[in-house]
Design a protein around this motif. Structure first.
Motif: not given
Lengths: 334, 334
Positions: B39-40, B43, B91, B93, B95-96, B98-99, B102-103, B140
């Protein structure tokens, strides 16, 4: 309509609190989503908010720009705007400013009590002002529309930020130190510079920021608001309660000590008063905003000015502050 | 207007390539921003794109929904839509999802050649189909509007994803294996199921996906498109060139071997042909989309169908695919 806006809360979020926001007719809240968390941990906190938005769509939704305040008002919900009380979330990476803004971050404090990579906190003995990275990050925050918040910063750093920022900054939750001389409260010099630059002050009802602590009366609080309006004008002030409802004392320890010390830090508290202080009886939770509004009327504010202080001023500030600088330029060119 | 859209590129981005997009009148490109990056790291790749958007605002901007295709067309720029060729970016997760949406992430492959946490890649001996997490993540992705892309997945996983997904999925860059039997190309069974579910196939011009490799002629390629239209209909097909322009061979090594092996993996290549293969002479870069359009006319597609294949179909798919499921429900209720 005049919206009702709280420019700082960090509660132990729950359905109960979201329902209290509705009961108090609070159209928008700037919520703290992160203190000392790094970027990945901050994203975990955003994920937790995403779950709440999914779970309680009839009560709350994420706010991205000022139009969401109107949407909240029209649909009987509360728009939640994200903020950071420390720049740990951008680590040492200026590119995360735009990334976090895209994820909805709308306020970021340059410091939380201590020295950060960007500036000095109000508890440091020496105040560096803005650091090299601090100047670069303020410039980037100006570009994308992430508001500089100096609530927990030192005097010099705050004056530096006001001078260096090309867009008005905020002190979302603090009171004048001339009224109550706490390290977290702000000098008249800072408040005057803030107002002259178009910035905003949000009045805090956190007991450590109040003369007399939790014993402060609503009349005394509102009298302080009136004196600050004399100094700053009625257009540059609003509410930023710093409501930390339902939090265990372990959370205030995290705020104060993060991972930066192995000792205990008491922040605004003390060894005989280490935990969250009890709130004044006239402001226990979101249902009590009406008591502040009534108190402002009682000390002589006009109905119009009460509306401005209770949310109108923040709504205007959100509208000016949250968009990209380039879109402002485009609008100006039209 | 009929837009021109490429549903997959992963070039060594530069001003030169962005100018070639304009020269080729390419209104929108789905670009790969991440393979095996966590993830990082993903980004960080988004941050690099943000710098390009800031640097070349007259050539490119980030696309978030299908209206950005029109905006690109009207303003003479190219809308860049983000995608992931592997789910490493989320990863473990959910929840990532949706994150990252959004990005701006709009496509995510459930696998890249290998087994992932979600499904099996096309190079695995055993194909698990969707895993437990795979089913949860597809659900999701459906909710937020992140398109499932099975370009590099195994047969069973792909059929599983088509069946399990409540919204149409995509194979953004592959060709029929009946035409060229590469492991990365897709069986008629998959292509039929894809079309019947409203999904899209993007035709690849990556030489390993072409009969005859880089020697394949534009007429042969367009004849293959025509035969696939017979199978899938003209409404479910588009272009997804898989253009990897100007990349050093170290990048194909990263794609193939990531951090999952200490050995060298040749993917679609081989030990005597390990690097990026040379492109066919009729498609060297973004300036050559006209050659494909001309080729489609030459094999008998109507002008209308050429427009559909060159971008109209993807534009419709983007419009249906990128919004939240709830907003679709709201629109349906109106």
């Amino acid at each position: 309509m005049t919206p009702r806006i709280d420019a700082l809360q960090y509660a132990n979020w729950s359905e109960k609190i979201f329902r209290q926001m509705r009961a108090g007719s609070v159209d928008a809240v700037h919520v703290t989503i992160t203190y000392h968390e790094n970027f990945r941990e901050t994203v975990l906190n955003i994920e937790a908010w995403n779950r709440w938005f999914e779970q309680f769509p009839d009560l709350i939704f994420q706010g991205f720009d000022a139009r969401d305040i109107d949407l909240a008002h029209q649909t009987g919900r509360t728009a939640i705007f994200f903020g950071a009380q420390n720049p740990s979330c951008i680590e040492d990476d200026i590119g995360l400013v735009e990334v976090l803004h895209r994820l909805g971050l709308r306020f970021m404090q340059l410091t939380y009590n201590n020295q950060s990579l960007l500036a000095s906190g109000c508890y440091e003995a020496m105040d560096t002002g803005l650091t090299r990275m601090g100047r670069a990050v303020v410039h980037e925050m100006n570009r994308v529309g992430l508001v500089v918040d100096m609530s927990h910063s030192g005097e010099r750093s705050t004056l530096d930020a006001i001078a260096h920022s090309s867009r008005p900054i905020a002190i979302t939750h603090a009171n004048p130190s001339s009224w109550h001389p706490a390290l977290r409260n702000k000098s008249d010099r800072v408040l005057r510079a803030l107002a002259e630059s178009g910035g905003m002050l949000g009045f805090s009802v956190y007991p450590h920021h109040l003369r007399g602590g939790g014993e402060c009366t609503v009349a005394e609080f509102c009298e302080m608001v009136a004196r600050t309006a004399d100094l700053m004008g009625t257009g540059q002030i609003g509410i930023g309660t710093d409501l930390c409802q339902d939090q265990p004392d372990s959370v205030v320890d995290w705020m104060r000590a993060g991972r930066w010390t192995k000792s205990r830090d008491y922040g605004e508290g003390s060894s005989d008063n280490p935990g969250f202080p009890p709130m004044p009886e006239w402001f226990r939770d979101n249902r009590d905003f009406g008591q502040i509004a009534d108190g402002l009327r009682a000390v002589g504010f006009s109905a119009e000015d009460v509306g401005a202080v209770m949310g109108g001023n923040w709504a205007r500030f959100f509208a000016d502050g949250f968009g990209a600088a380039s879109s402002l330029r485009r609008e100006a060119a039209q």
